[in-house]
Design a protein around this motif. Structure first.
Motif, PDB file in Angstrom:
ATOM      1  N   ARG A   1       0.840  -1.199   0.000  1.00  0.00           N
ATOM      2  CA  ARG A   1       0.000   0.000   0.000  1.00  0.00           C
ATOM      3  C   ARG A   1       0.878   1.254   0.000  1.00  0.00           C
ATOM      4  NH1 ARG A   1      -4.144   0.836   3.856  1.00  0.00           N
ATOM      5  NH2 ARG A   1      -5.478   1.458   2.147  1.00  0.00           N
ATOM      6  N   ALA A   2       1.965   1.230   0.753  1.00  0.00           N
ATOM      7  CA  ALA A   2       2.874   2.381   0.789  1.00  0.00           C
ATOM      8  C   ALA A   2       3.536   2.595  -0.576  1.00  0.00           C
ATOM      9  CB  ALA A   2       3.932   2.180   1.873  1.00  0.00           C
ATOM     10  N   ILE A   3       3.904   1.507  -1.246  1.00  0.00           N
ATOM     11  CA  ILE A   3       4.496   1.617  -2.588  1.00  0.00           C
ATOM     12  C   ILE A   3       3.506   2.286  -3.530  1.00  0.00           C
ATOM     13  CG2 ILE A   3       5.205   0.291  -4.627  1.00  0.00           C
ATOM     14  CD1 ILE A   3       6.452  -1.751  -2.622  1.00  0.00           C
ATOM     15  N   GLU A   4       2.253   1.862  -3.476  1.00  0.00           N
ATOM     16  CA  GLU A   4       1.268   2.442  -4.387  1.00  0.00           C
ATOM     17  C   GLU A   4       1.021   3.919  -4.089  1.00  0.00           C
ATOM     18  OE1 GLU A   4      -3.128   1.747  -6.251  1.00  0.00           O
ATOM     19  OE2 GLU A   4      -2.027   0.061  -5.412  1.00  0.00           O
ATOM     20  N   ARG A   5       0.964   4.267  -2.817  1.00  0.00           N
ATOM     21  CA  ARG A   5       0.792   5.690  -2.476  1.00  0.00           C
ATOM     22  C   ARG A   5       1.938   6.514  -3.057  1.00  0.00           C
ATOM     23  NH1 ARG A   5      -0.923   3.704   2.754  1.00  0.00           N
ATOM     24  NH2 ARG A   5      -3.160   4.029   2.917  1.00  0.00           N
ATOM     25  N   ALA A   6       3.170   6.042  -2.866  1.00  0.00           N
ATOM     26  CA  ALA A   6       4.333   6.770  -3.381  1.00  0.00           C
ATOM     27  C   ALA A   6       4.316   6.820  -4.908  1.00  0.00           C
ATOM     28  CB  ALA A   6       5.621   6.116  -2.884  1.00  0.00           C
ATOM     29  N   ALA A   7       3.951   5.718  -5.543  1.00  0.00           N
ATOM     30  CA  ALA A   7       3.928   5.666  -7.009  1.00  0.00           C
ATOM     31  C   ALA A   7       2.840   6.562  -7.589  1.00  0.00           C
ATOM     32  CB  ALA A   7       3.730   4.225  -7.478  1.00  0.00           C
ATOM     33  N   GLY A   8       1.817   6.879  -6.821  1.00  0.00           N
ATOM     34  CA  GLY A   8       0.748   7.748  -7.296  1.00  0.00           C
ATOM     35  C   GLY A   8       1.124   9.212  -7.353  1.00  0.00           C
ATOM     36  N   SER A   9       2.097   9.588  -6.600  1.00  0.00           N
ATOM     37  CA  SER A   9       2.499  10.988  -6.490  1.00  0.00           C
ATOM     38  C   SER A   9       2.744  11.688  -7.826  1.00  0.00           C
ATOM     39  CB  SER A   9       3.748  11.016  -5.623  1.00  0.00           C
ATOM     40  OG  SER A   9       3.964  12.216  -5.079  1.00  0.00           O
ATOM     41  N   PRO A  10       3.442  11.082  -8.785  1.00  0.00           N
ATOM     42  CA  PRO A  10       3.704  11.771 -10.064  1.00  0.00           C
ATOM     43  C   PRO A  10       2.450  12.124 -10.877  1.00  0.00           C
ATOM     44  CG  PRO A  10       5.224   9.942  -9.772  1.00  0.00           C
ATOM     45  CD  PRO A  10       4.193   9.841  -8.683  1.00  0.00           C
ATOM     46  N   TYR A  11       1.309  11.527 -10.560  1.00  0.00           N
ATOM     47  CA  TYR A  11       0.086  11.862 -11.304  1.00  0.00           C
ATOM     48  C   TYR A  11      -0.311  13.326 -11.099  1.00  0.00           C
ATOM     49  CZ  TYR A  11      -0.737   7.032 -12.613  1.00  0.00           C
ATOM     50  OH  TYR A  11      -0.627   5.786 -13.168  1.00  0.00           O
ATOM     51  N   ARG A  12       0.144  13.922 -10.038  1.00  0.00           N
ATOM     52  CA  ARG A  12      -0.164  15.343  -9.803  1.00  0.00           C
ATOM     53  C   ARG A  12       0.326  16.211 -10.955  1.00  0.00           C
ATOM     54  NH1 ARG A  12      -2.057  15.466  -4.901  1.00  0.00           N
ATOM     55  NH2 ARG A  12      -1.230  14.072  -3.324  1.00  0.00           N
ATOM     56  N   GLU A  13       1.467  15.843 -11.544  1.00  0.00           N
ATOM     57  CA  GLU A  13       2.033  16.615 -12.659  1.00  0.00           C
ATOM     58  C   GLU A  13       1.100  16.656 -13.864  1.00  0.00           C
ATOM     59  OE1 GLU A  13       5.923  15.195 -13.759  1.00  0.00           O
ATOM     60  OE2 GLU A  13       6.320  14.641 -11.670  1.00  0.00           O
ATOM     61  N   PHE A  14       0.163  15.726 -13.933  1.00  0.00           N
ATOM     62  CA  PHE A  14      -0.755  15.638 -15.065  1.00  0.00           C
ATOM     63  C   PHE A  14      -2.153  16.123 -14.691  1.00  0.00           C
ATOM     64  CE2 PHE A  14       2.703  12.944 -16.169  1.00  0.00           C
ATOM     65  CZ  PHE A  14       2.850  13.141 -17.528  1.00  0.00           C
ATOM     66  N   GLY A  15      -2.246  16.864 -13.580  1.00  0.00           N
ATOM     67  CA  GLY A  15      -3.541  17.368 -13.145  1.00  0.00           C
ATOM     68  C   GLY A  15      -4.461  16.278 -12.632  1.00  0.00           C
TER      69      GLY A  15
ATOM     70  N   TRP B   1       3.969   6.865 -18.476  1.00  0.00           N
ATOM     71  CA  TRP B   1       4.299   5.561 -17.895  1.00  0.00           C
ATOM     72  C   TRP B   1       3.080   4.639 -17.845  1.00  0.00           C
ATOM     73  CZ3 TRP B   1       4.135  10.091 -15.134  1.00  0.00           C
ATOM     74  CH2 TRP B   1       3.171  10.178 -14.152  1.00  0.00           C
ATOM     75  N   ASN B   2       2.044   4.983 -18.560  1.00  0.00           N
ATOM     76  CA  ASN B   2       0.859   4.134 -18.681  1.00  0.00           C
ATOM     77  C   ASN B   2       0.778   3.607 -20.113  1.00  0.00           C
ATOM     78  OD1 ASN B   2      -1.665   5.286 -16.289  1.00  0.00           O
ATOM     79  ND2 ASN B   2       0.425   4.720 -15.952  1.00  0.00           N
ATOM     80  N   ALA B   3      -0.254   3.941 -20.863  1.00  0.00           N
ATOM     81  CA  ALA B   3      -0.464   3.331 -22.188  1.00  0.00           C
ATOM     82  C   ALA B   3       0.767   3.398 -23.101  1.00  0.00           C
ATOM     83  CB  ALA B   3      -1.684   3.940 -22.869  1.00  0.00           C
ATOM     84  N   PRO B   4       1.460   4.528 -23.217  1.00  0.00           N
ATOM     85  CA  PRO B   4       2.636   4.542 -24.103  1.00  0.00           C
ATOM     86  C   PRO B   4       3.712   3.535 -23.660  1.00  0.00           C
ATOM     87  CG  PRO B   4       1.943   6.785 -23.639  1.00  0.00           C
ATOM     88  CD  PRO B   4       1.162   5.885 -22.711  1.00  0.00           C
ATOM     89  N   TYR B   5       3.893   3.405 -22.368  1.00  0.00           N
ATOM     90  CA  TYR B   5       4.863   2.445 -21.827  1.00  0.00           C
ATOM     91  C   TYR B   5       4.442   1.017 -22.166  1.00  0.00           C
ATOM     92  CZ  TYR B   5       7.211  -0.425 -18.310  1.00  0.00           C
ATOM     93  OH  TYR B   5       7.922  -1.410 -17.663  1.00  0.00           O
ATOM     94  N   TYR B   6       3.178   0.695 -21.902  1.00  0.00           N
ATOM     95  CA  TYR B   6       2.701  -0.660 -22.170  1.00  0.00           C
ATOM     96  C   TYR B   6       2.757  -0.986 -23.666  1.00  0.00           C
ATOM     97  CZ  TYR B   6       1.222  -0.592 -17.321  1.00  0.00           C
ATOM     98  OH  TYR B   6       1.214  -0.512 -15.951  1.00  0.00           O
ATOM     99  N   ALA B   7       2.511  -0.008 -24.510  1.00  0.00           N
ATOM    100  CA  ALA B   7       2.616  -0.230 -25.952  1.00  0.00           C
ATOM    101  C   ALA B   7       4.056  -0.617 -26.323  1.00  0.00           C
ATOM    102  CB  ALA B   7       2.166   1.004 -26.723  1.00  0.00           C
ATOM    103  N   ARG B   8       5.034   0.029 -25.697  1.00  0.00           N
ATOM    104  CA  ARG B   8       6.434  -0.325 -25.954  1.00  0.00           C
ATOM    105  C   ARG B   8       6.739  -1.756 -25.508  1.00  0.00           C
ATOM    106  NH1 ARG B   8       7.104   4.875 -23.967  1.00  0.00           N
ATOM    107  NH2 ARG B   8       7.989   4.162 -21.998  1.00  0.00           N
ATOM    108  N   LEU B   9       5.958  -2.276 -24.575  1.00  0.00           N
ATOM    109  CA  LEU B   9       6.160  -3.642 -24.074  1.00  0.00           C
ATOM    110  C   LEU B   9       5.319  -4.674 -24.818  1.00  0.00           C
ATOM    111  CD1 LEU B   9       6.347  -3.046 -20.217  1.00  0.00           C
ATOM    112  CD2 LEU B   9       8.207  -3.175 -21.878  1.00  0.00           C
TER     113      LEU B   9
END
Length: 169
Positions: free
Chosen positions: A15-29, A124-132
């Motif tokens: 849960r702590a990992i997910e909270r920390a990983a969510g932080s960058p979403y702020r940059e996208f409003g 780091w969502n759809a464009p990243y997964y497309a590369r994979l």
């Protein structure tokens, strides 16, 4: 890095990992996404008991997960419900390794592909997964289970931002 099943004692750390990983979403409003609560401990425990919760750990530190992935079978596929990487360890191919591990498990279970839902305009969502190797599914390609997942996401307000279902063989 090593990938192994999550333990019950590690669920709060996930849960702590997910909270920390969510932080960058702020940059996208997307503050609502950044502030969204991770899955509850009982939900994570269900994935763990089903054998579908994995963590990535450093080779020299097995006790502290760096990332995690949870998944469940949906309509013949292994659906990636969540994959999160501690931001300090981003860009080290940990998410890619977790997805490869999930693909191996899917193959062992006779599931034909991986699926996930994600935001289309977050790098780091759809464009990243497309590369994979994931590809976006059109509306006509959505299985009943994926339609149900998307409806649940819409009920939680996730459709406020463009989203897509993706699949990888």
């Amino acid at each position: 890095m090593r990938i192994r099943p999550a333990t019950a004692a590690e669920l709060p750390a996930l849960r702590a990992i997910e909270r920390a990983a969510g932080s960058p979403y702020r940059e996208f409003g997307m503050a609502e996404i950044a502030d969204d609560e991770p899955p509850a401990l009982d939900a994570l425990e269900r994935y763990r008991r089903a054998g579908r919760a994995w963590v990535a750990v450093a080779p020299d530190d097995d006790a502290h997960p760096l990332a995690y992935l949870i998944a469940e079978p949906v309509d013949g596929a292994l659906h990636i419900e969540q994959v999160s990487v501690q931001p300090d360890f981003a860009h080290r191919r940990i998410g890619r390794a977790l997805l490869a591990h999930a693909a191996d498990r899917a193959h062992e279970e006779g599931l034909t592909h991986l699926t996930l839902t994600t935001f289309t305009e977050v790098p780091w969502n759809a464009p990243y997964y497309a590369r994979l190797g994931f590809r976006a599914l059109g509306e006509a390609e959505l299985t009943p289970g994926l339609r149900k997942i998307r409806a649940t996401e819409a009920e939680h307000g996730l459709d406020r931002w463009p989203r897509v279902c993706m699949r990888r063989p």
